[in-house]
Design a protein around this motif. Structure first.
Motif, PDB file in Angstrom:
ATOM      1  N   CYS A 120     103.334 -16.663  12.615  1.00  0.00           N
ATOM      2  CA  CYS A 120     103.128 -15.990  11.327  1.00  0.00           C
ATOM      3  C   CYS A 120     104.466 -15.492  10.806  1.00  0.00           C
ATOM      4  N   ASP A 123     103.679 -11.036   5.756  1.00  0.00           N
ATOM      5  CA  ASP A 123     102.929  -9.790   5.924  1.00  0.00           C
ATOM      6  C   ASP A 123     101.972  -9.566   4.753  1.00  0.00           C
ATOM      7  N   LEU A 126      98.629  -7.800   5.683  1.00  0.00           N
ATOM      8  CA  LEU A 126      98.697  -6.648   6.580  1.00  0.00           C
ATOM      9  C   LEU A 126      98.622  -5.342   5.798  1.00  0.00           C
ATOM     10  N   THR A 190     104.010  -6.611  22.287  1.00  0.00           N
ATOM     11  CA  THR A 190     104.893  -7.755  22.135  1.00  0.00           C
ATOM     12  C   THR A 190     105.555  -8.021  23.468  1.00  0.00           C
ATOM     13  N   ILE A 200     103.114 -11.946  20.615  1.00  0.00           N
ATOM     14  CA  ILE A 200     102.048 -10.956  20.670  1.00  0.00           C
ATOM     15  C   ILE A 200     101.211 -11.213  21.923  1.00  0.00           C
ATOM     16  N   MET A 219      96.897  -4.111  15.765  1.00  0.00           N
ATOM     17  CA  MET A 219      97.720  -5.289  15.488  1.00  0.00           C
ATOM     18  C   MET A 219      98.398  -5.189  14.130  1.00  0.00           C
ATOM     19  N   LYS A 220      97.695  -4.730  13.118  1.00  0.00           N
ATOM     20  CA  LYS A 220      98.278  -4.644  11.772  1.00  0.00           C
ATOM     21  C   LYS A 220      99.519  -3.760  11.773  1.00  0.00           C
ATOM     22  N   PHE A 223     102.253  -5.633  13.887  1.00  0.00           N
ATOM     23  CA  PHE A 223     102.778  -6.792  13.156  1.00  0.00           C
ATOM     24  C   PHE A 223     103.708  -6.349  12.034  1.00  0.00           C
ATOM     25  N   LEU A 233     106.455 -13.814  14.138  1.00  0.00           N
ATOM     26  CA  LEU A 233     105.440 -13.468  15.127  1.00  0.00           C
ATOM     27  C   LEU A 233     104.814 -14.729  15.704  1.00  0.00           C
ATOM     28  N   TYR A 246      93.127 -13.822  13.748  1.00  0.00           N
ATOM     29  CA  TYR A 246      94.566 -14.028  13.595  1.00  0.00           C
ATOM     30  C   TYR A 246      94.894 -14.781  12.308  1.00  0.00           C
TER      31      TYR A 246
END
Length: 261
Positions: A120, A123, A126, A190, A200, A219-220, A223, A233, A246
């Motif tokens: 990824c 963002d 996110l 991570t 991740i 996660m948000k 990330f 990522l 995901y």
């Protein structure tokens, strides 16, 4: 010819690995963090007749990752190195490469797990979460290990605590978590963070708190913070439901990754 790699090989090694930087983030991250001379990490290079580097093997504690850019990995030569270590080994890497080590006499591979490898670099999806997300420190390590140990899908590494501590102290990994009534109930981490990317790992929710979006909230936050540092990522998954989550967060599949544990 195969030989152990040293610091003066670094430019050649990095130029070789960066051709597929996402797939090599573990090797790149470990080299940047620990170099070529630590007791828990070693690297070997396979050189062709033109003296060009054509394959690399990483040992990190009892985990091995082979990589070759084209053709096949030098299974015979790398197998002899792996067999020289008496502890139970963990082997992982691009599926088409590591599966060549199956049925090699003298190497006992654990349970095979084939996963999708996804990446990824946006963002866009996110949005902010209202949950209070904390960044873990050394004092939280035992609680993180305890939570992971209760997750059926996880396969504990005997060096898990040491590796988690080492990643925090070296800056090659971070863990964010969410608590409920003082209990750690969801985490995401991570690993192999390097100057370009981060893997991740360790996304999990306590069995009593699943399907509430808690791991997604963690996660948000994780990330967003990592991507704000300009890093790509990456992650692997084998659960279609997890894959859908995901992909809603901006990940796309780029290949397959196989682990033997």
């Amino acid at each position: 010819m195969i030989r152990k790699l040293k610091a003066n090989d670094n430019k050649k090694v990095m130029d070789f690995l960066k051709g597929e930087a996402a797939f090599n983030l573990f090797i790149i991250g470990d080299i940047e963090a620990f170099g070529y001379d630590s007791d828990f990490q070693e690297l070997w290079g396979f050189f062709g007749e033109d003296h060009g580097l054509s394959a690399v093997l990483l040992r990190f504690h009892n985990s091995f990752i082979p990589y070759a850019k084209t053709g096949t990995v030098p299974v015979k030569e790398f197998s002899e190195i792996i067999k020289s270590y008496p502890d139970k080994i963990f082997l992982s890497g691009k599926s088409d490469l590591v599966e060549e080590f199956e049925n090699i006499h003298g190497i006992e591979l654990g349970k095979k797990q084939v996963t999708y490898f996804a990446a990824c670099n946006t963002d866009e999806y996110l949005e902010q979460t209202d949950c209070e997300i904390n960044k873990a420190n050394n004092k939280d390590v035992d609680r993180i290990i305890e939570l992971r140990a209760g997750i059926e899908e996880f396969h504990p590494n005997p060096n898990a605590r040491k590796i988690l501590l080492q990643s925090m102290e070296s800056g090659t990994g971070r863990t964010y978590y969410l608590k409920h009534n003082g209990q750690m109930v969801a985490t995401a981490s991570t690993a192999a963070e390097n100057s370009m990317s981060a893997m991740i790992v360790g996304v999990c929710t306590h069995n009593d708190y699943r399907r509430r979006g808690l791991a997604t909230a963690v996660m948000k936050k994780l990330f967003k913070d990592v991507m704000n540092e300009g890093k790509l990522l990456c992650l692997f998954y084998d659960n279609p439901e997890a894959g859908r989550i995901y992909k809603r967060l901006g990940f796309v599949d780029i290949g397959m990754w196989t682990m033997y544990r």
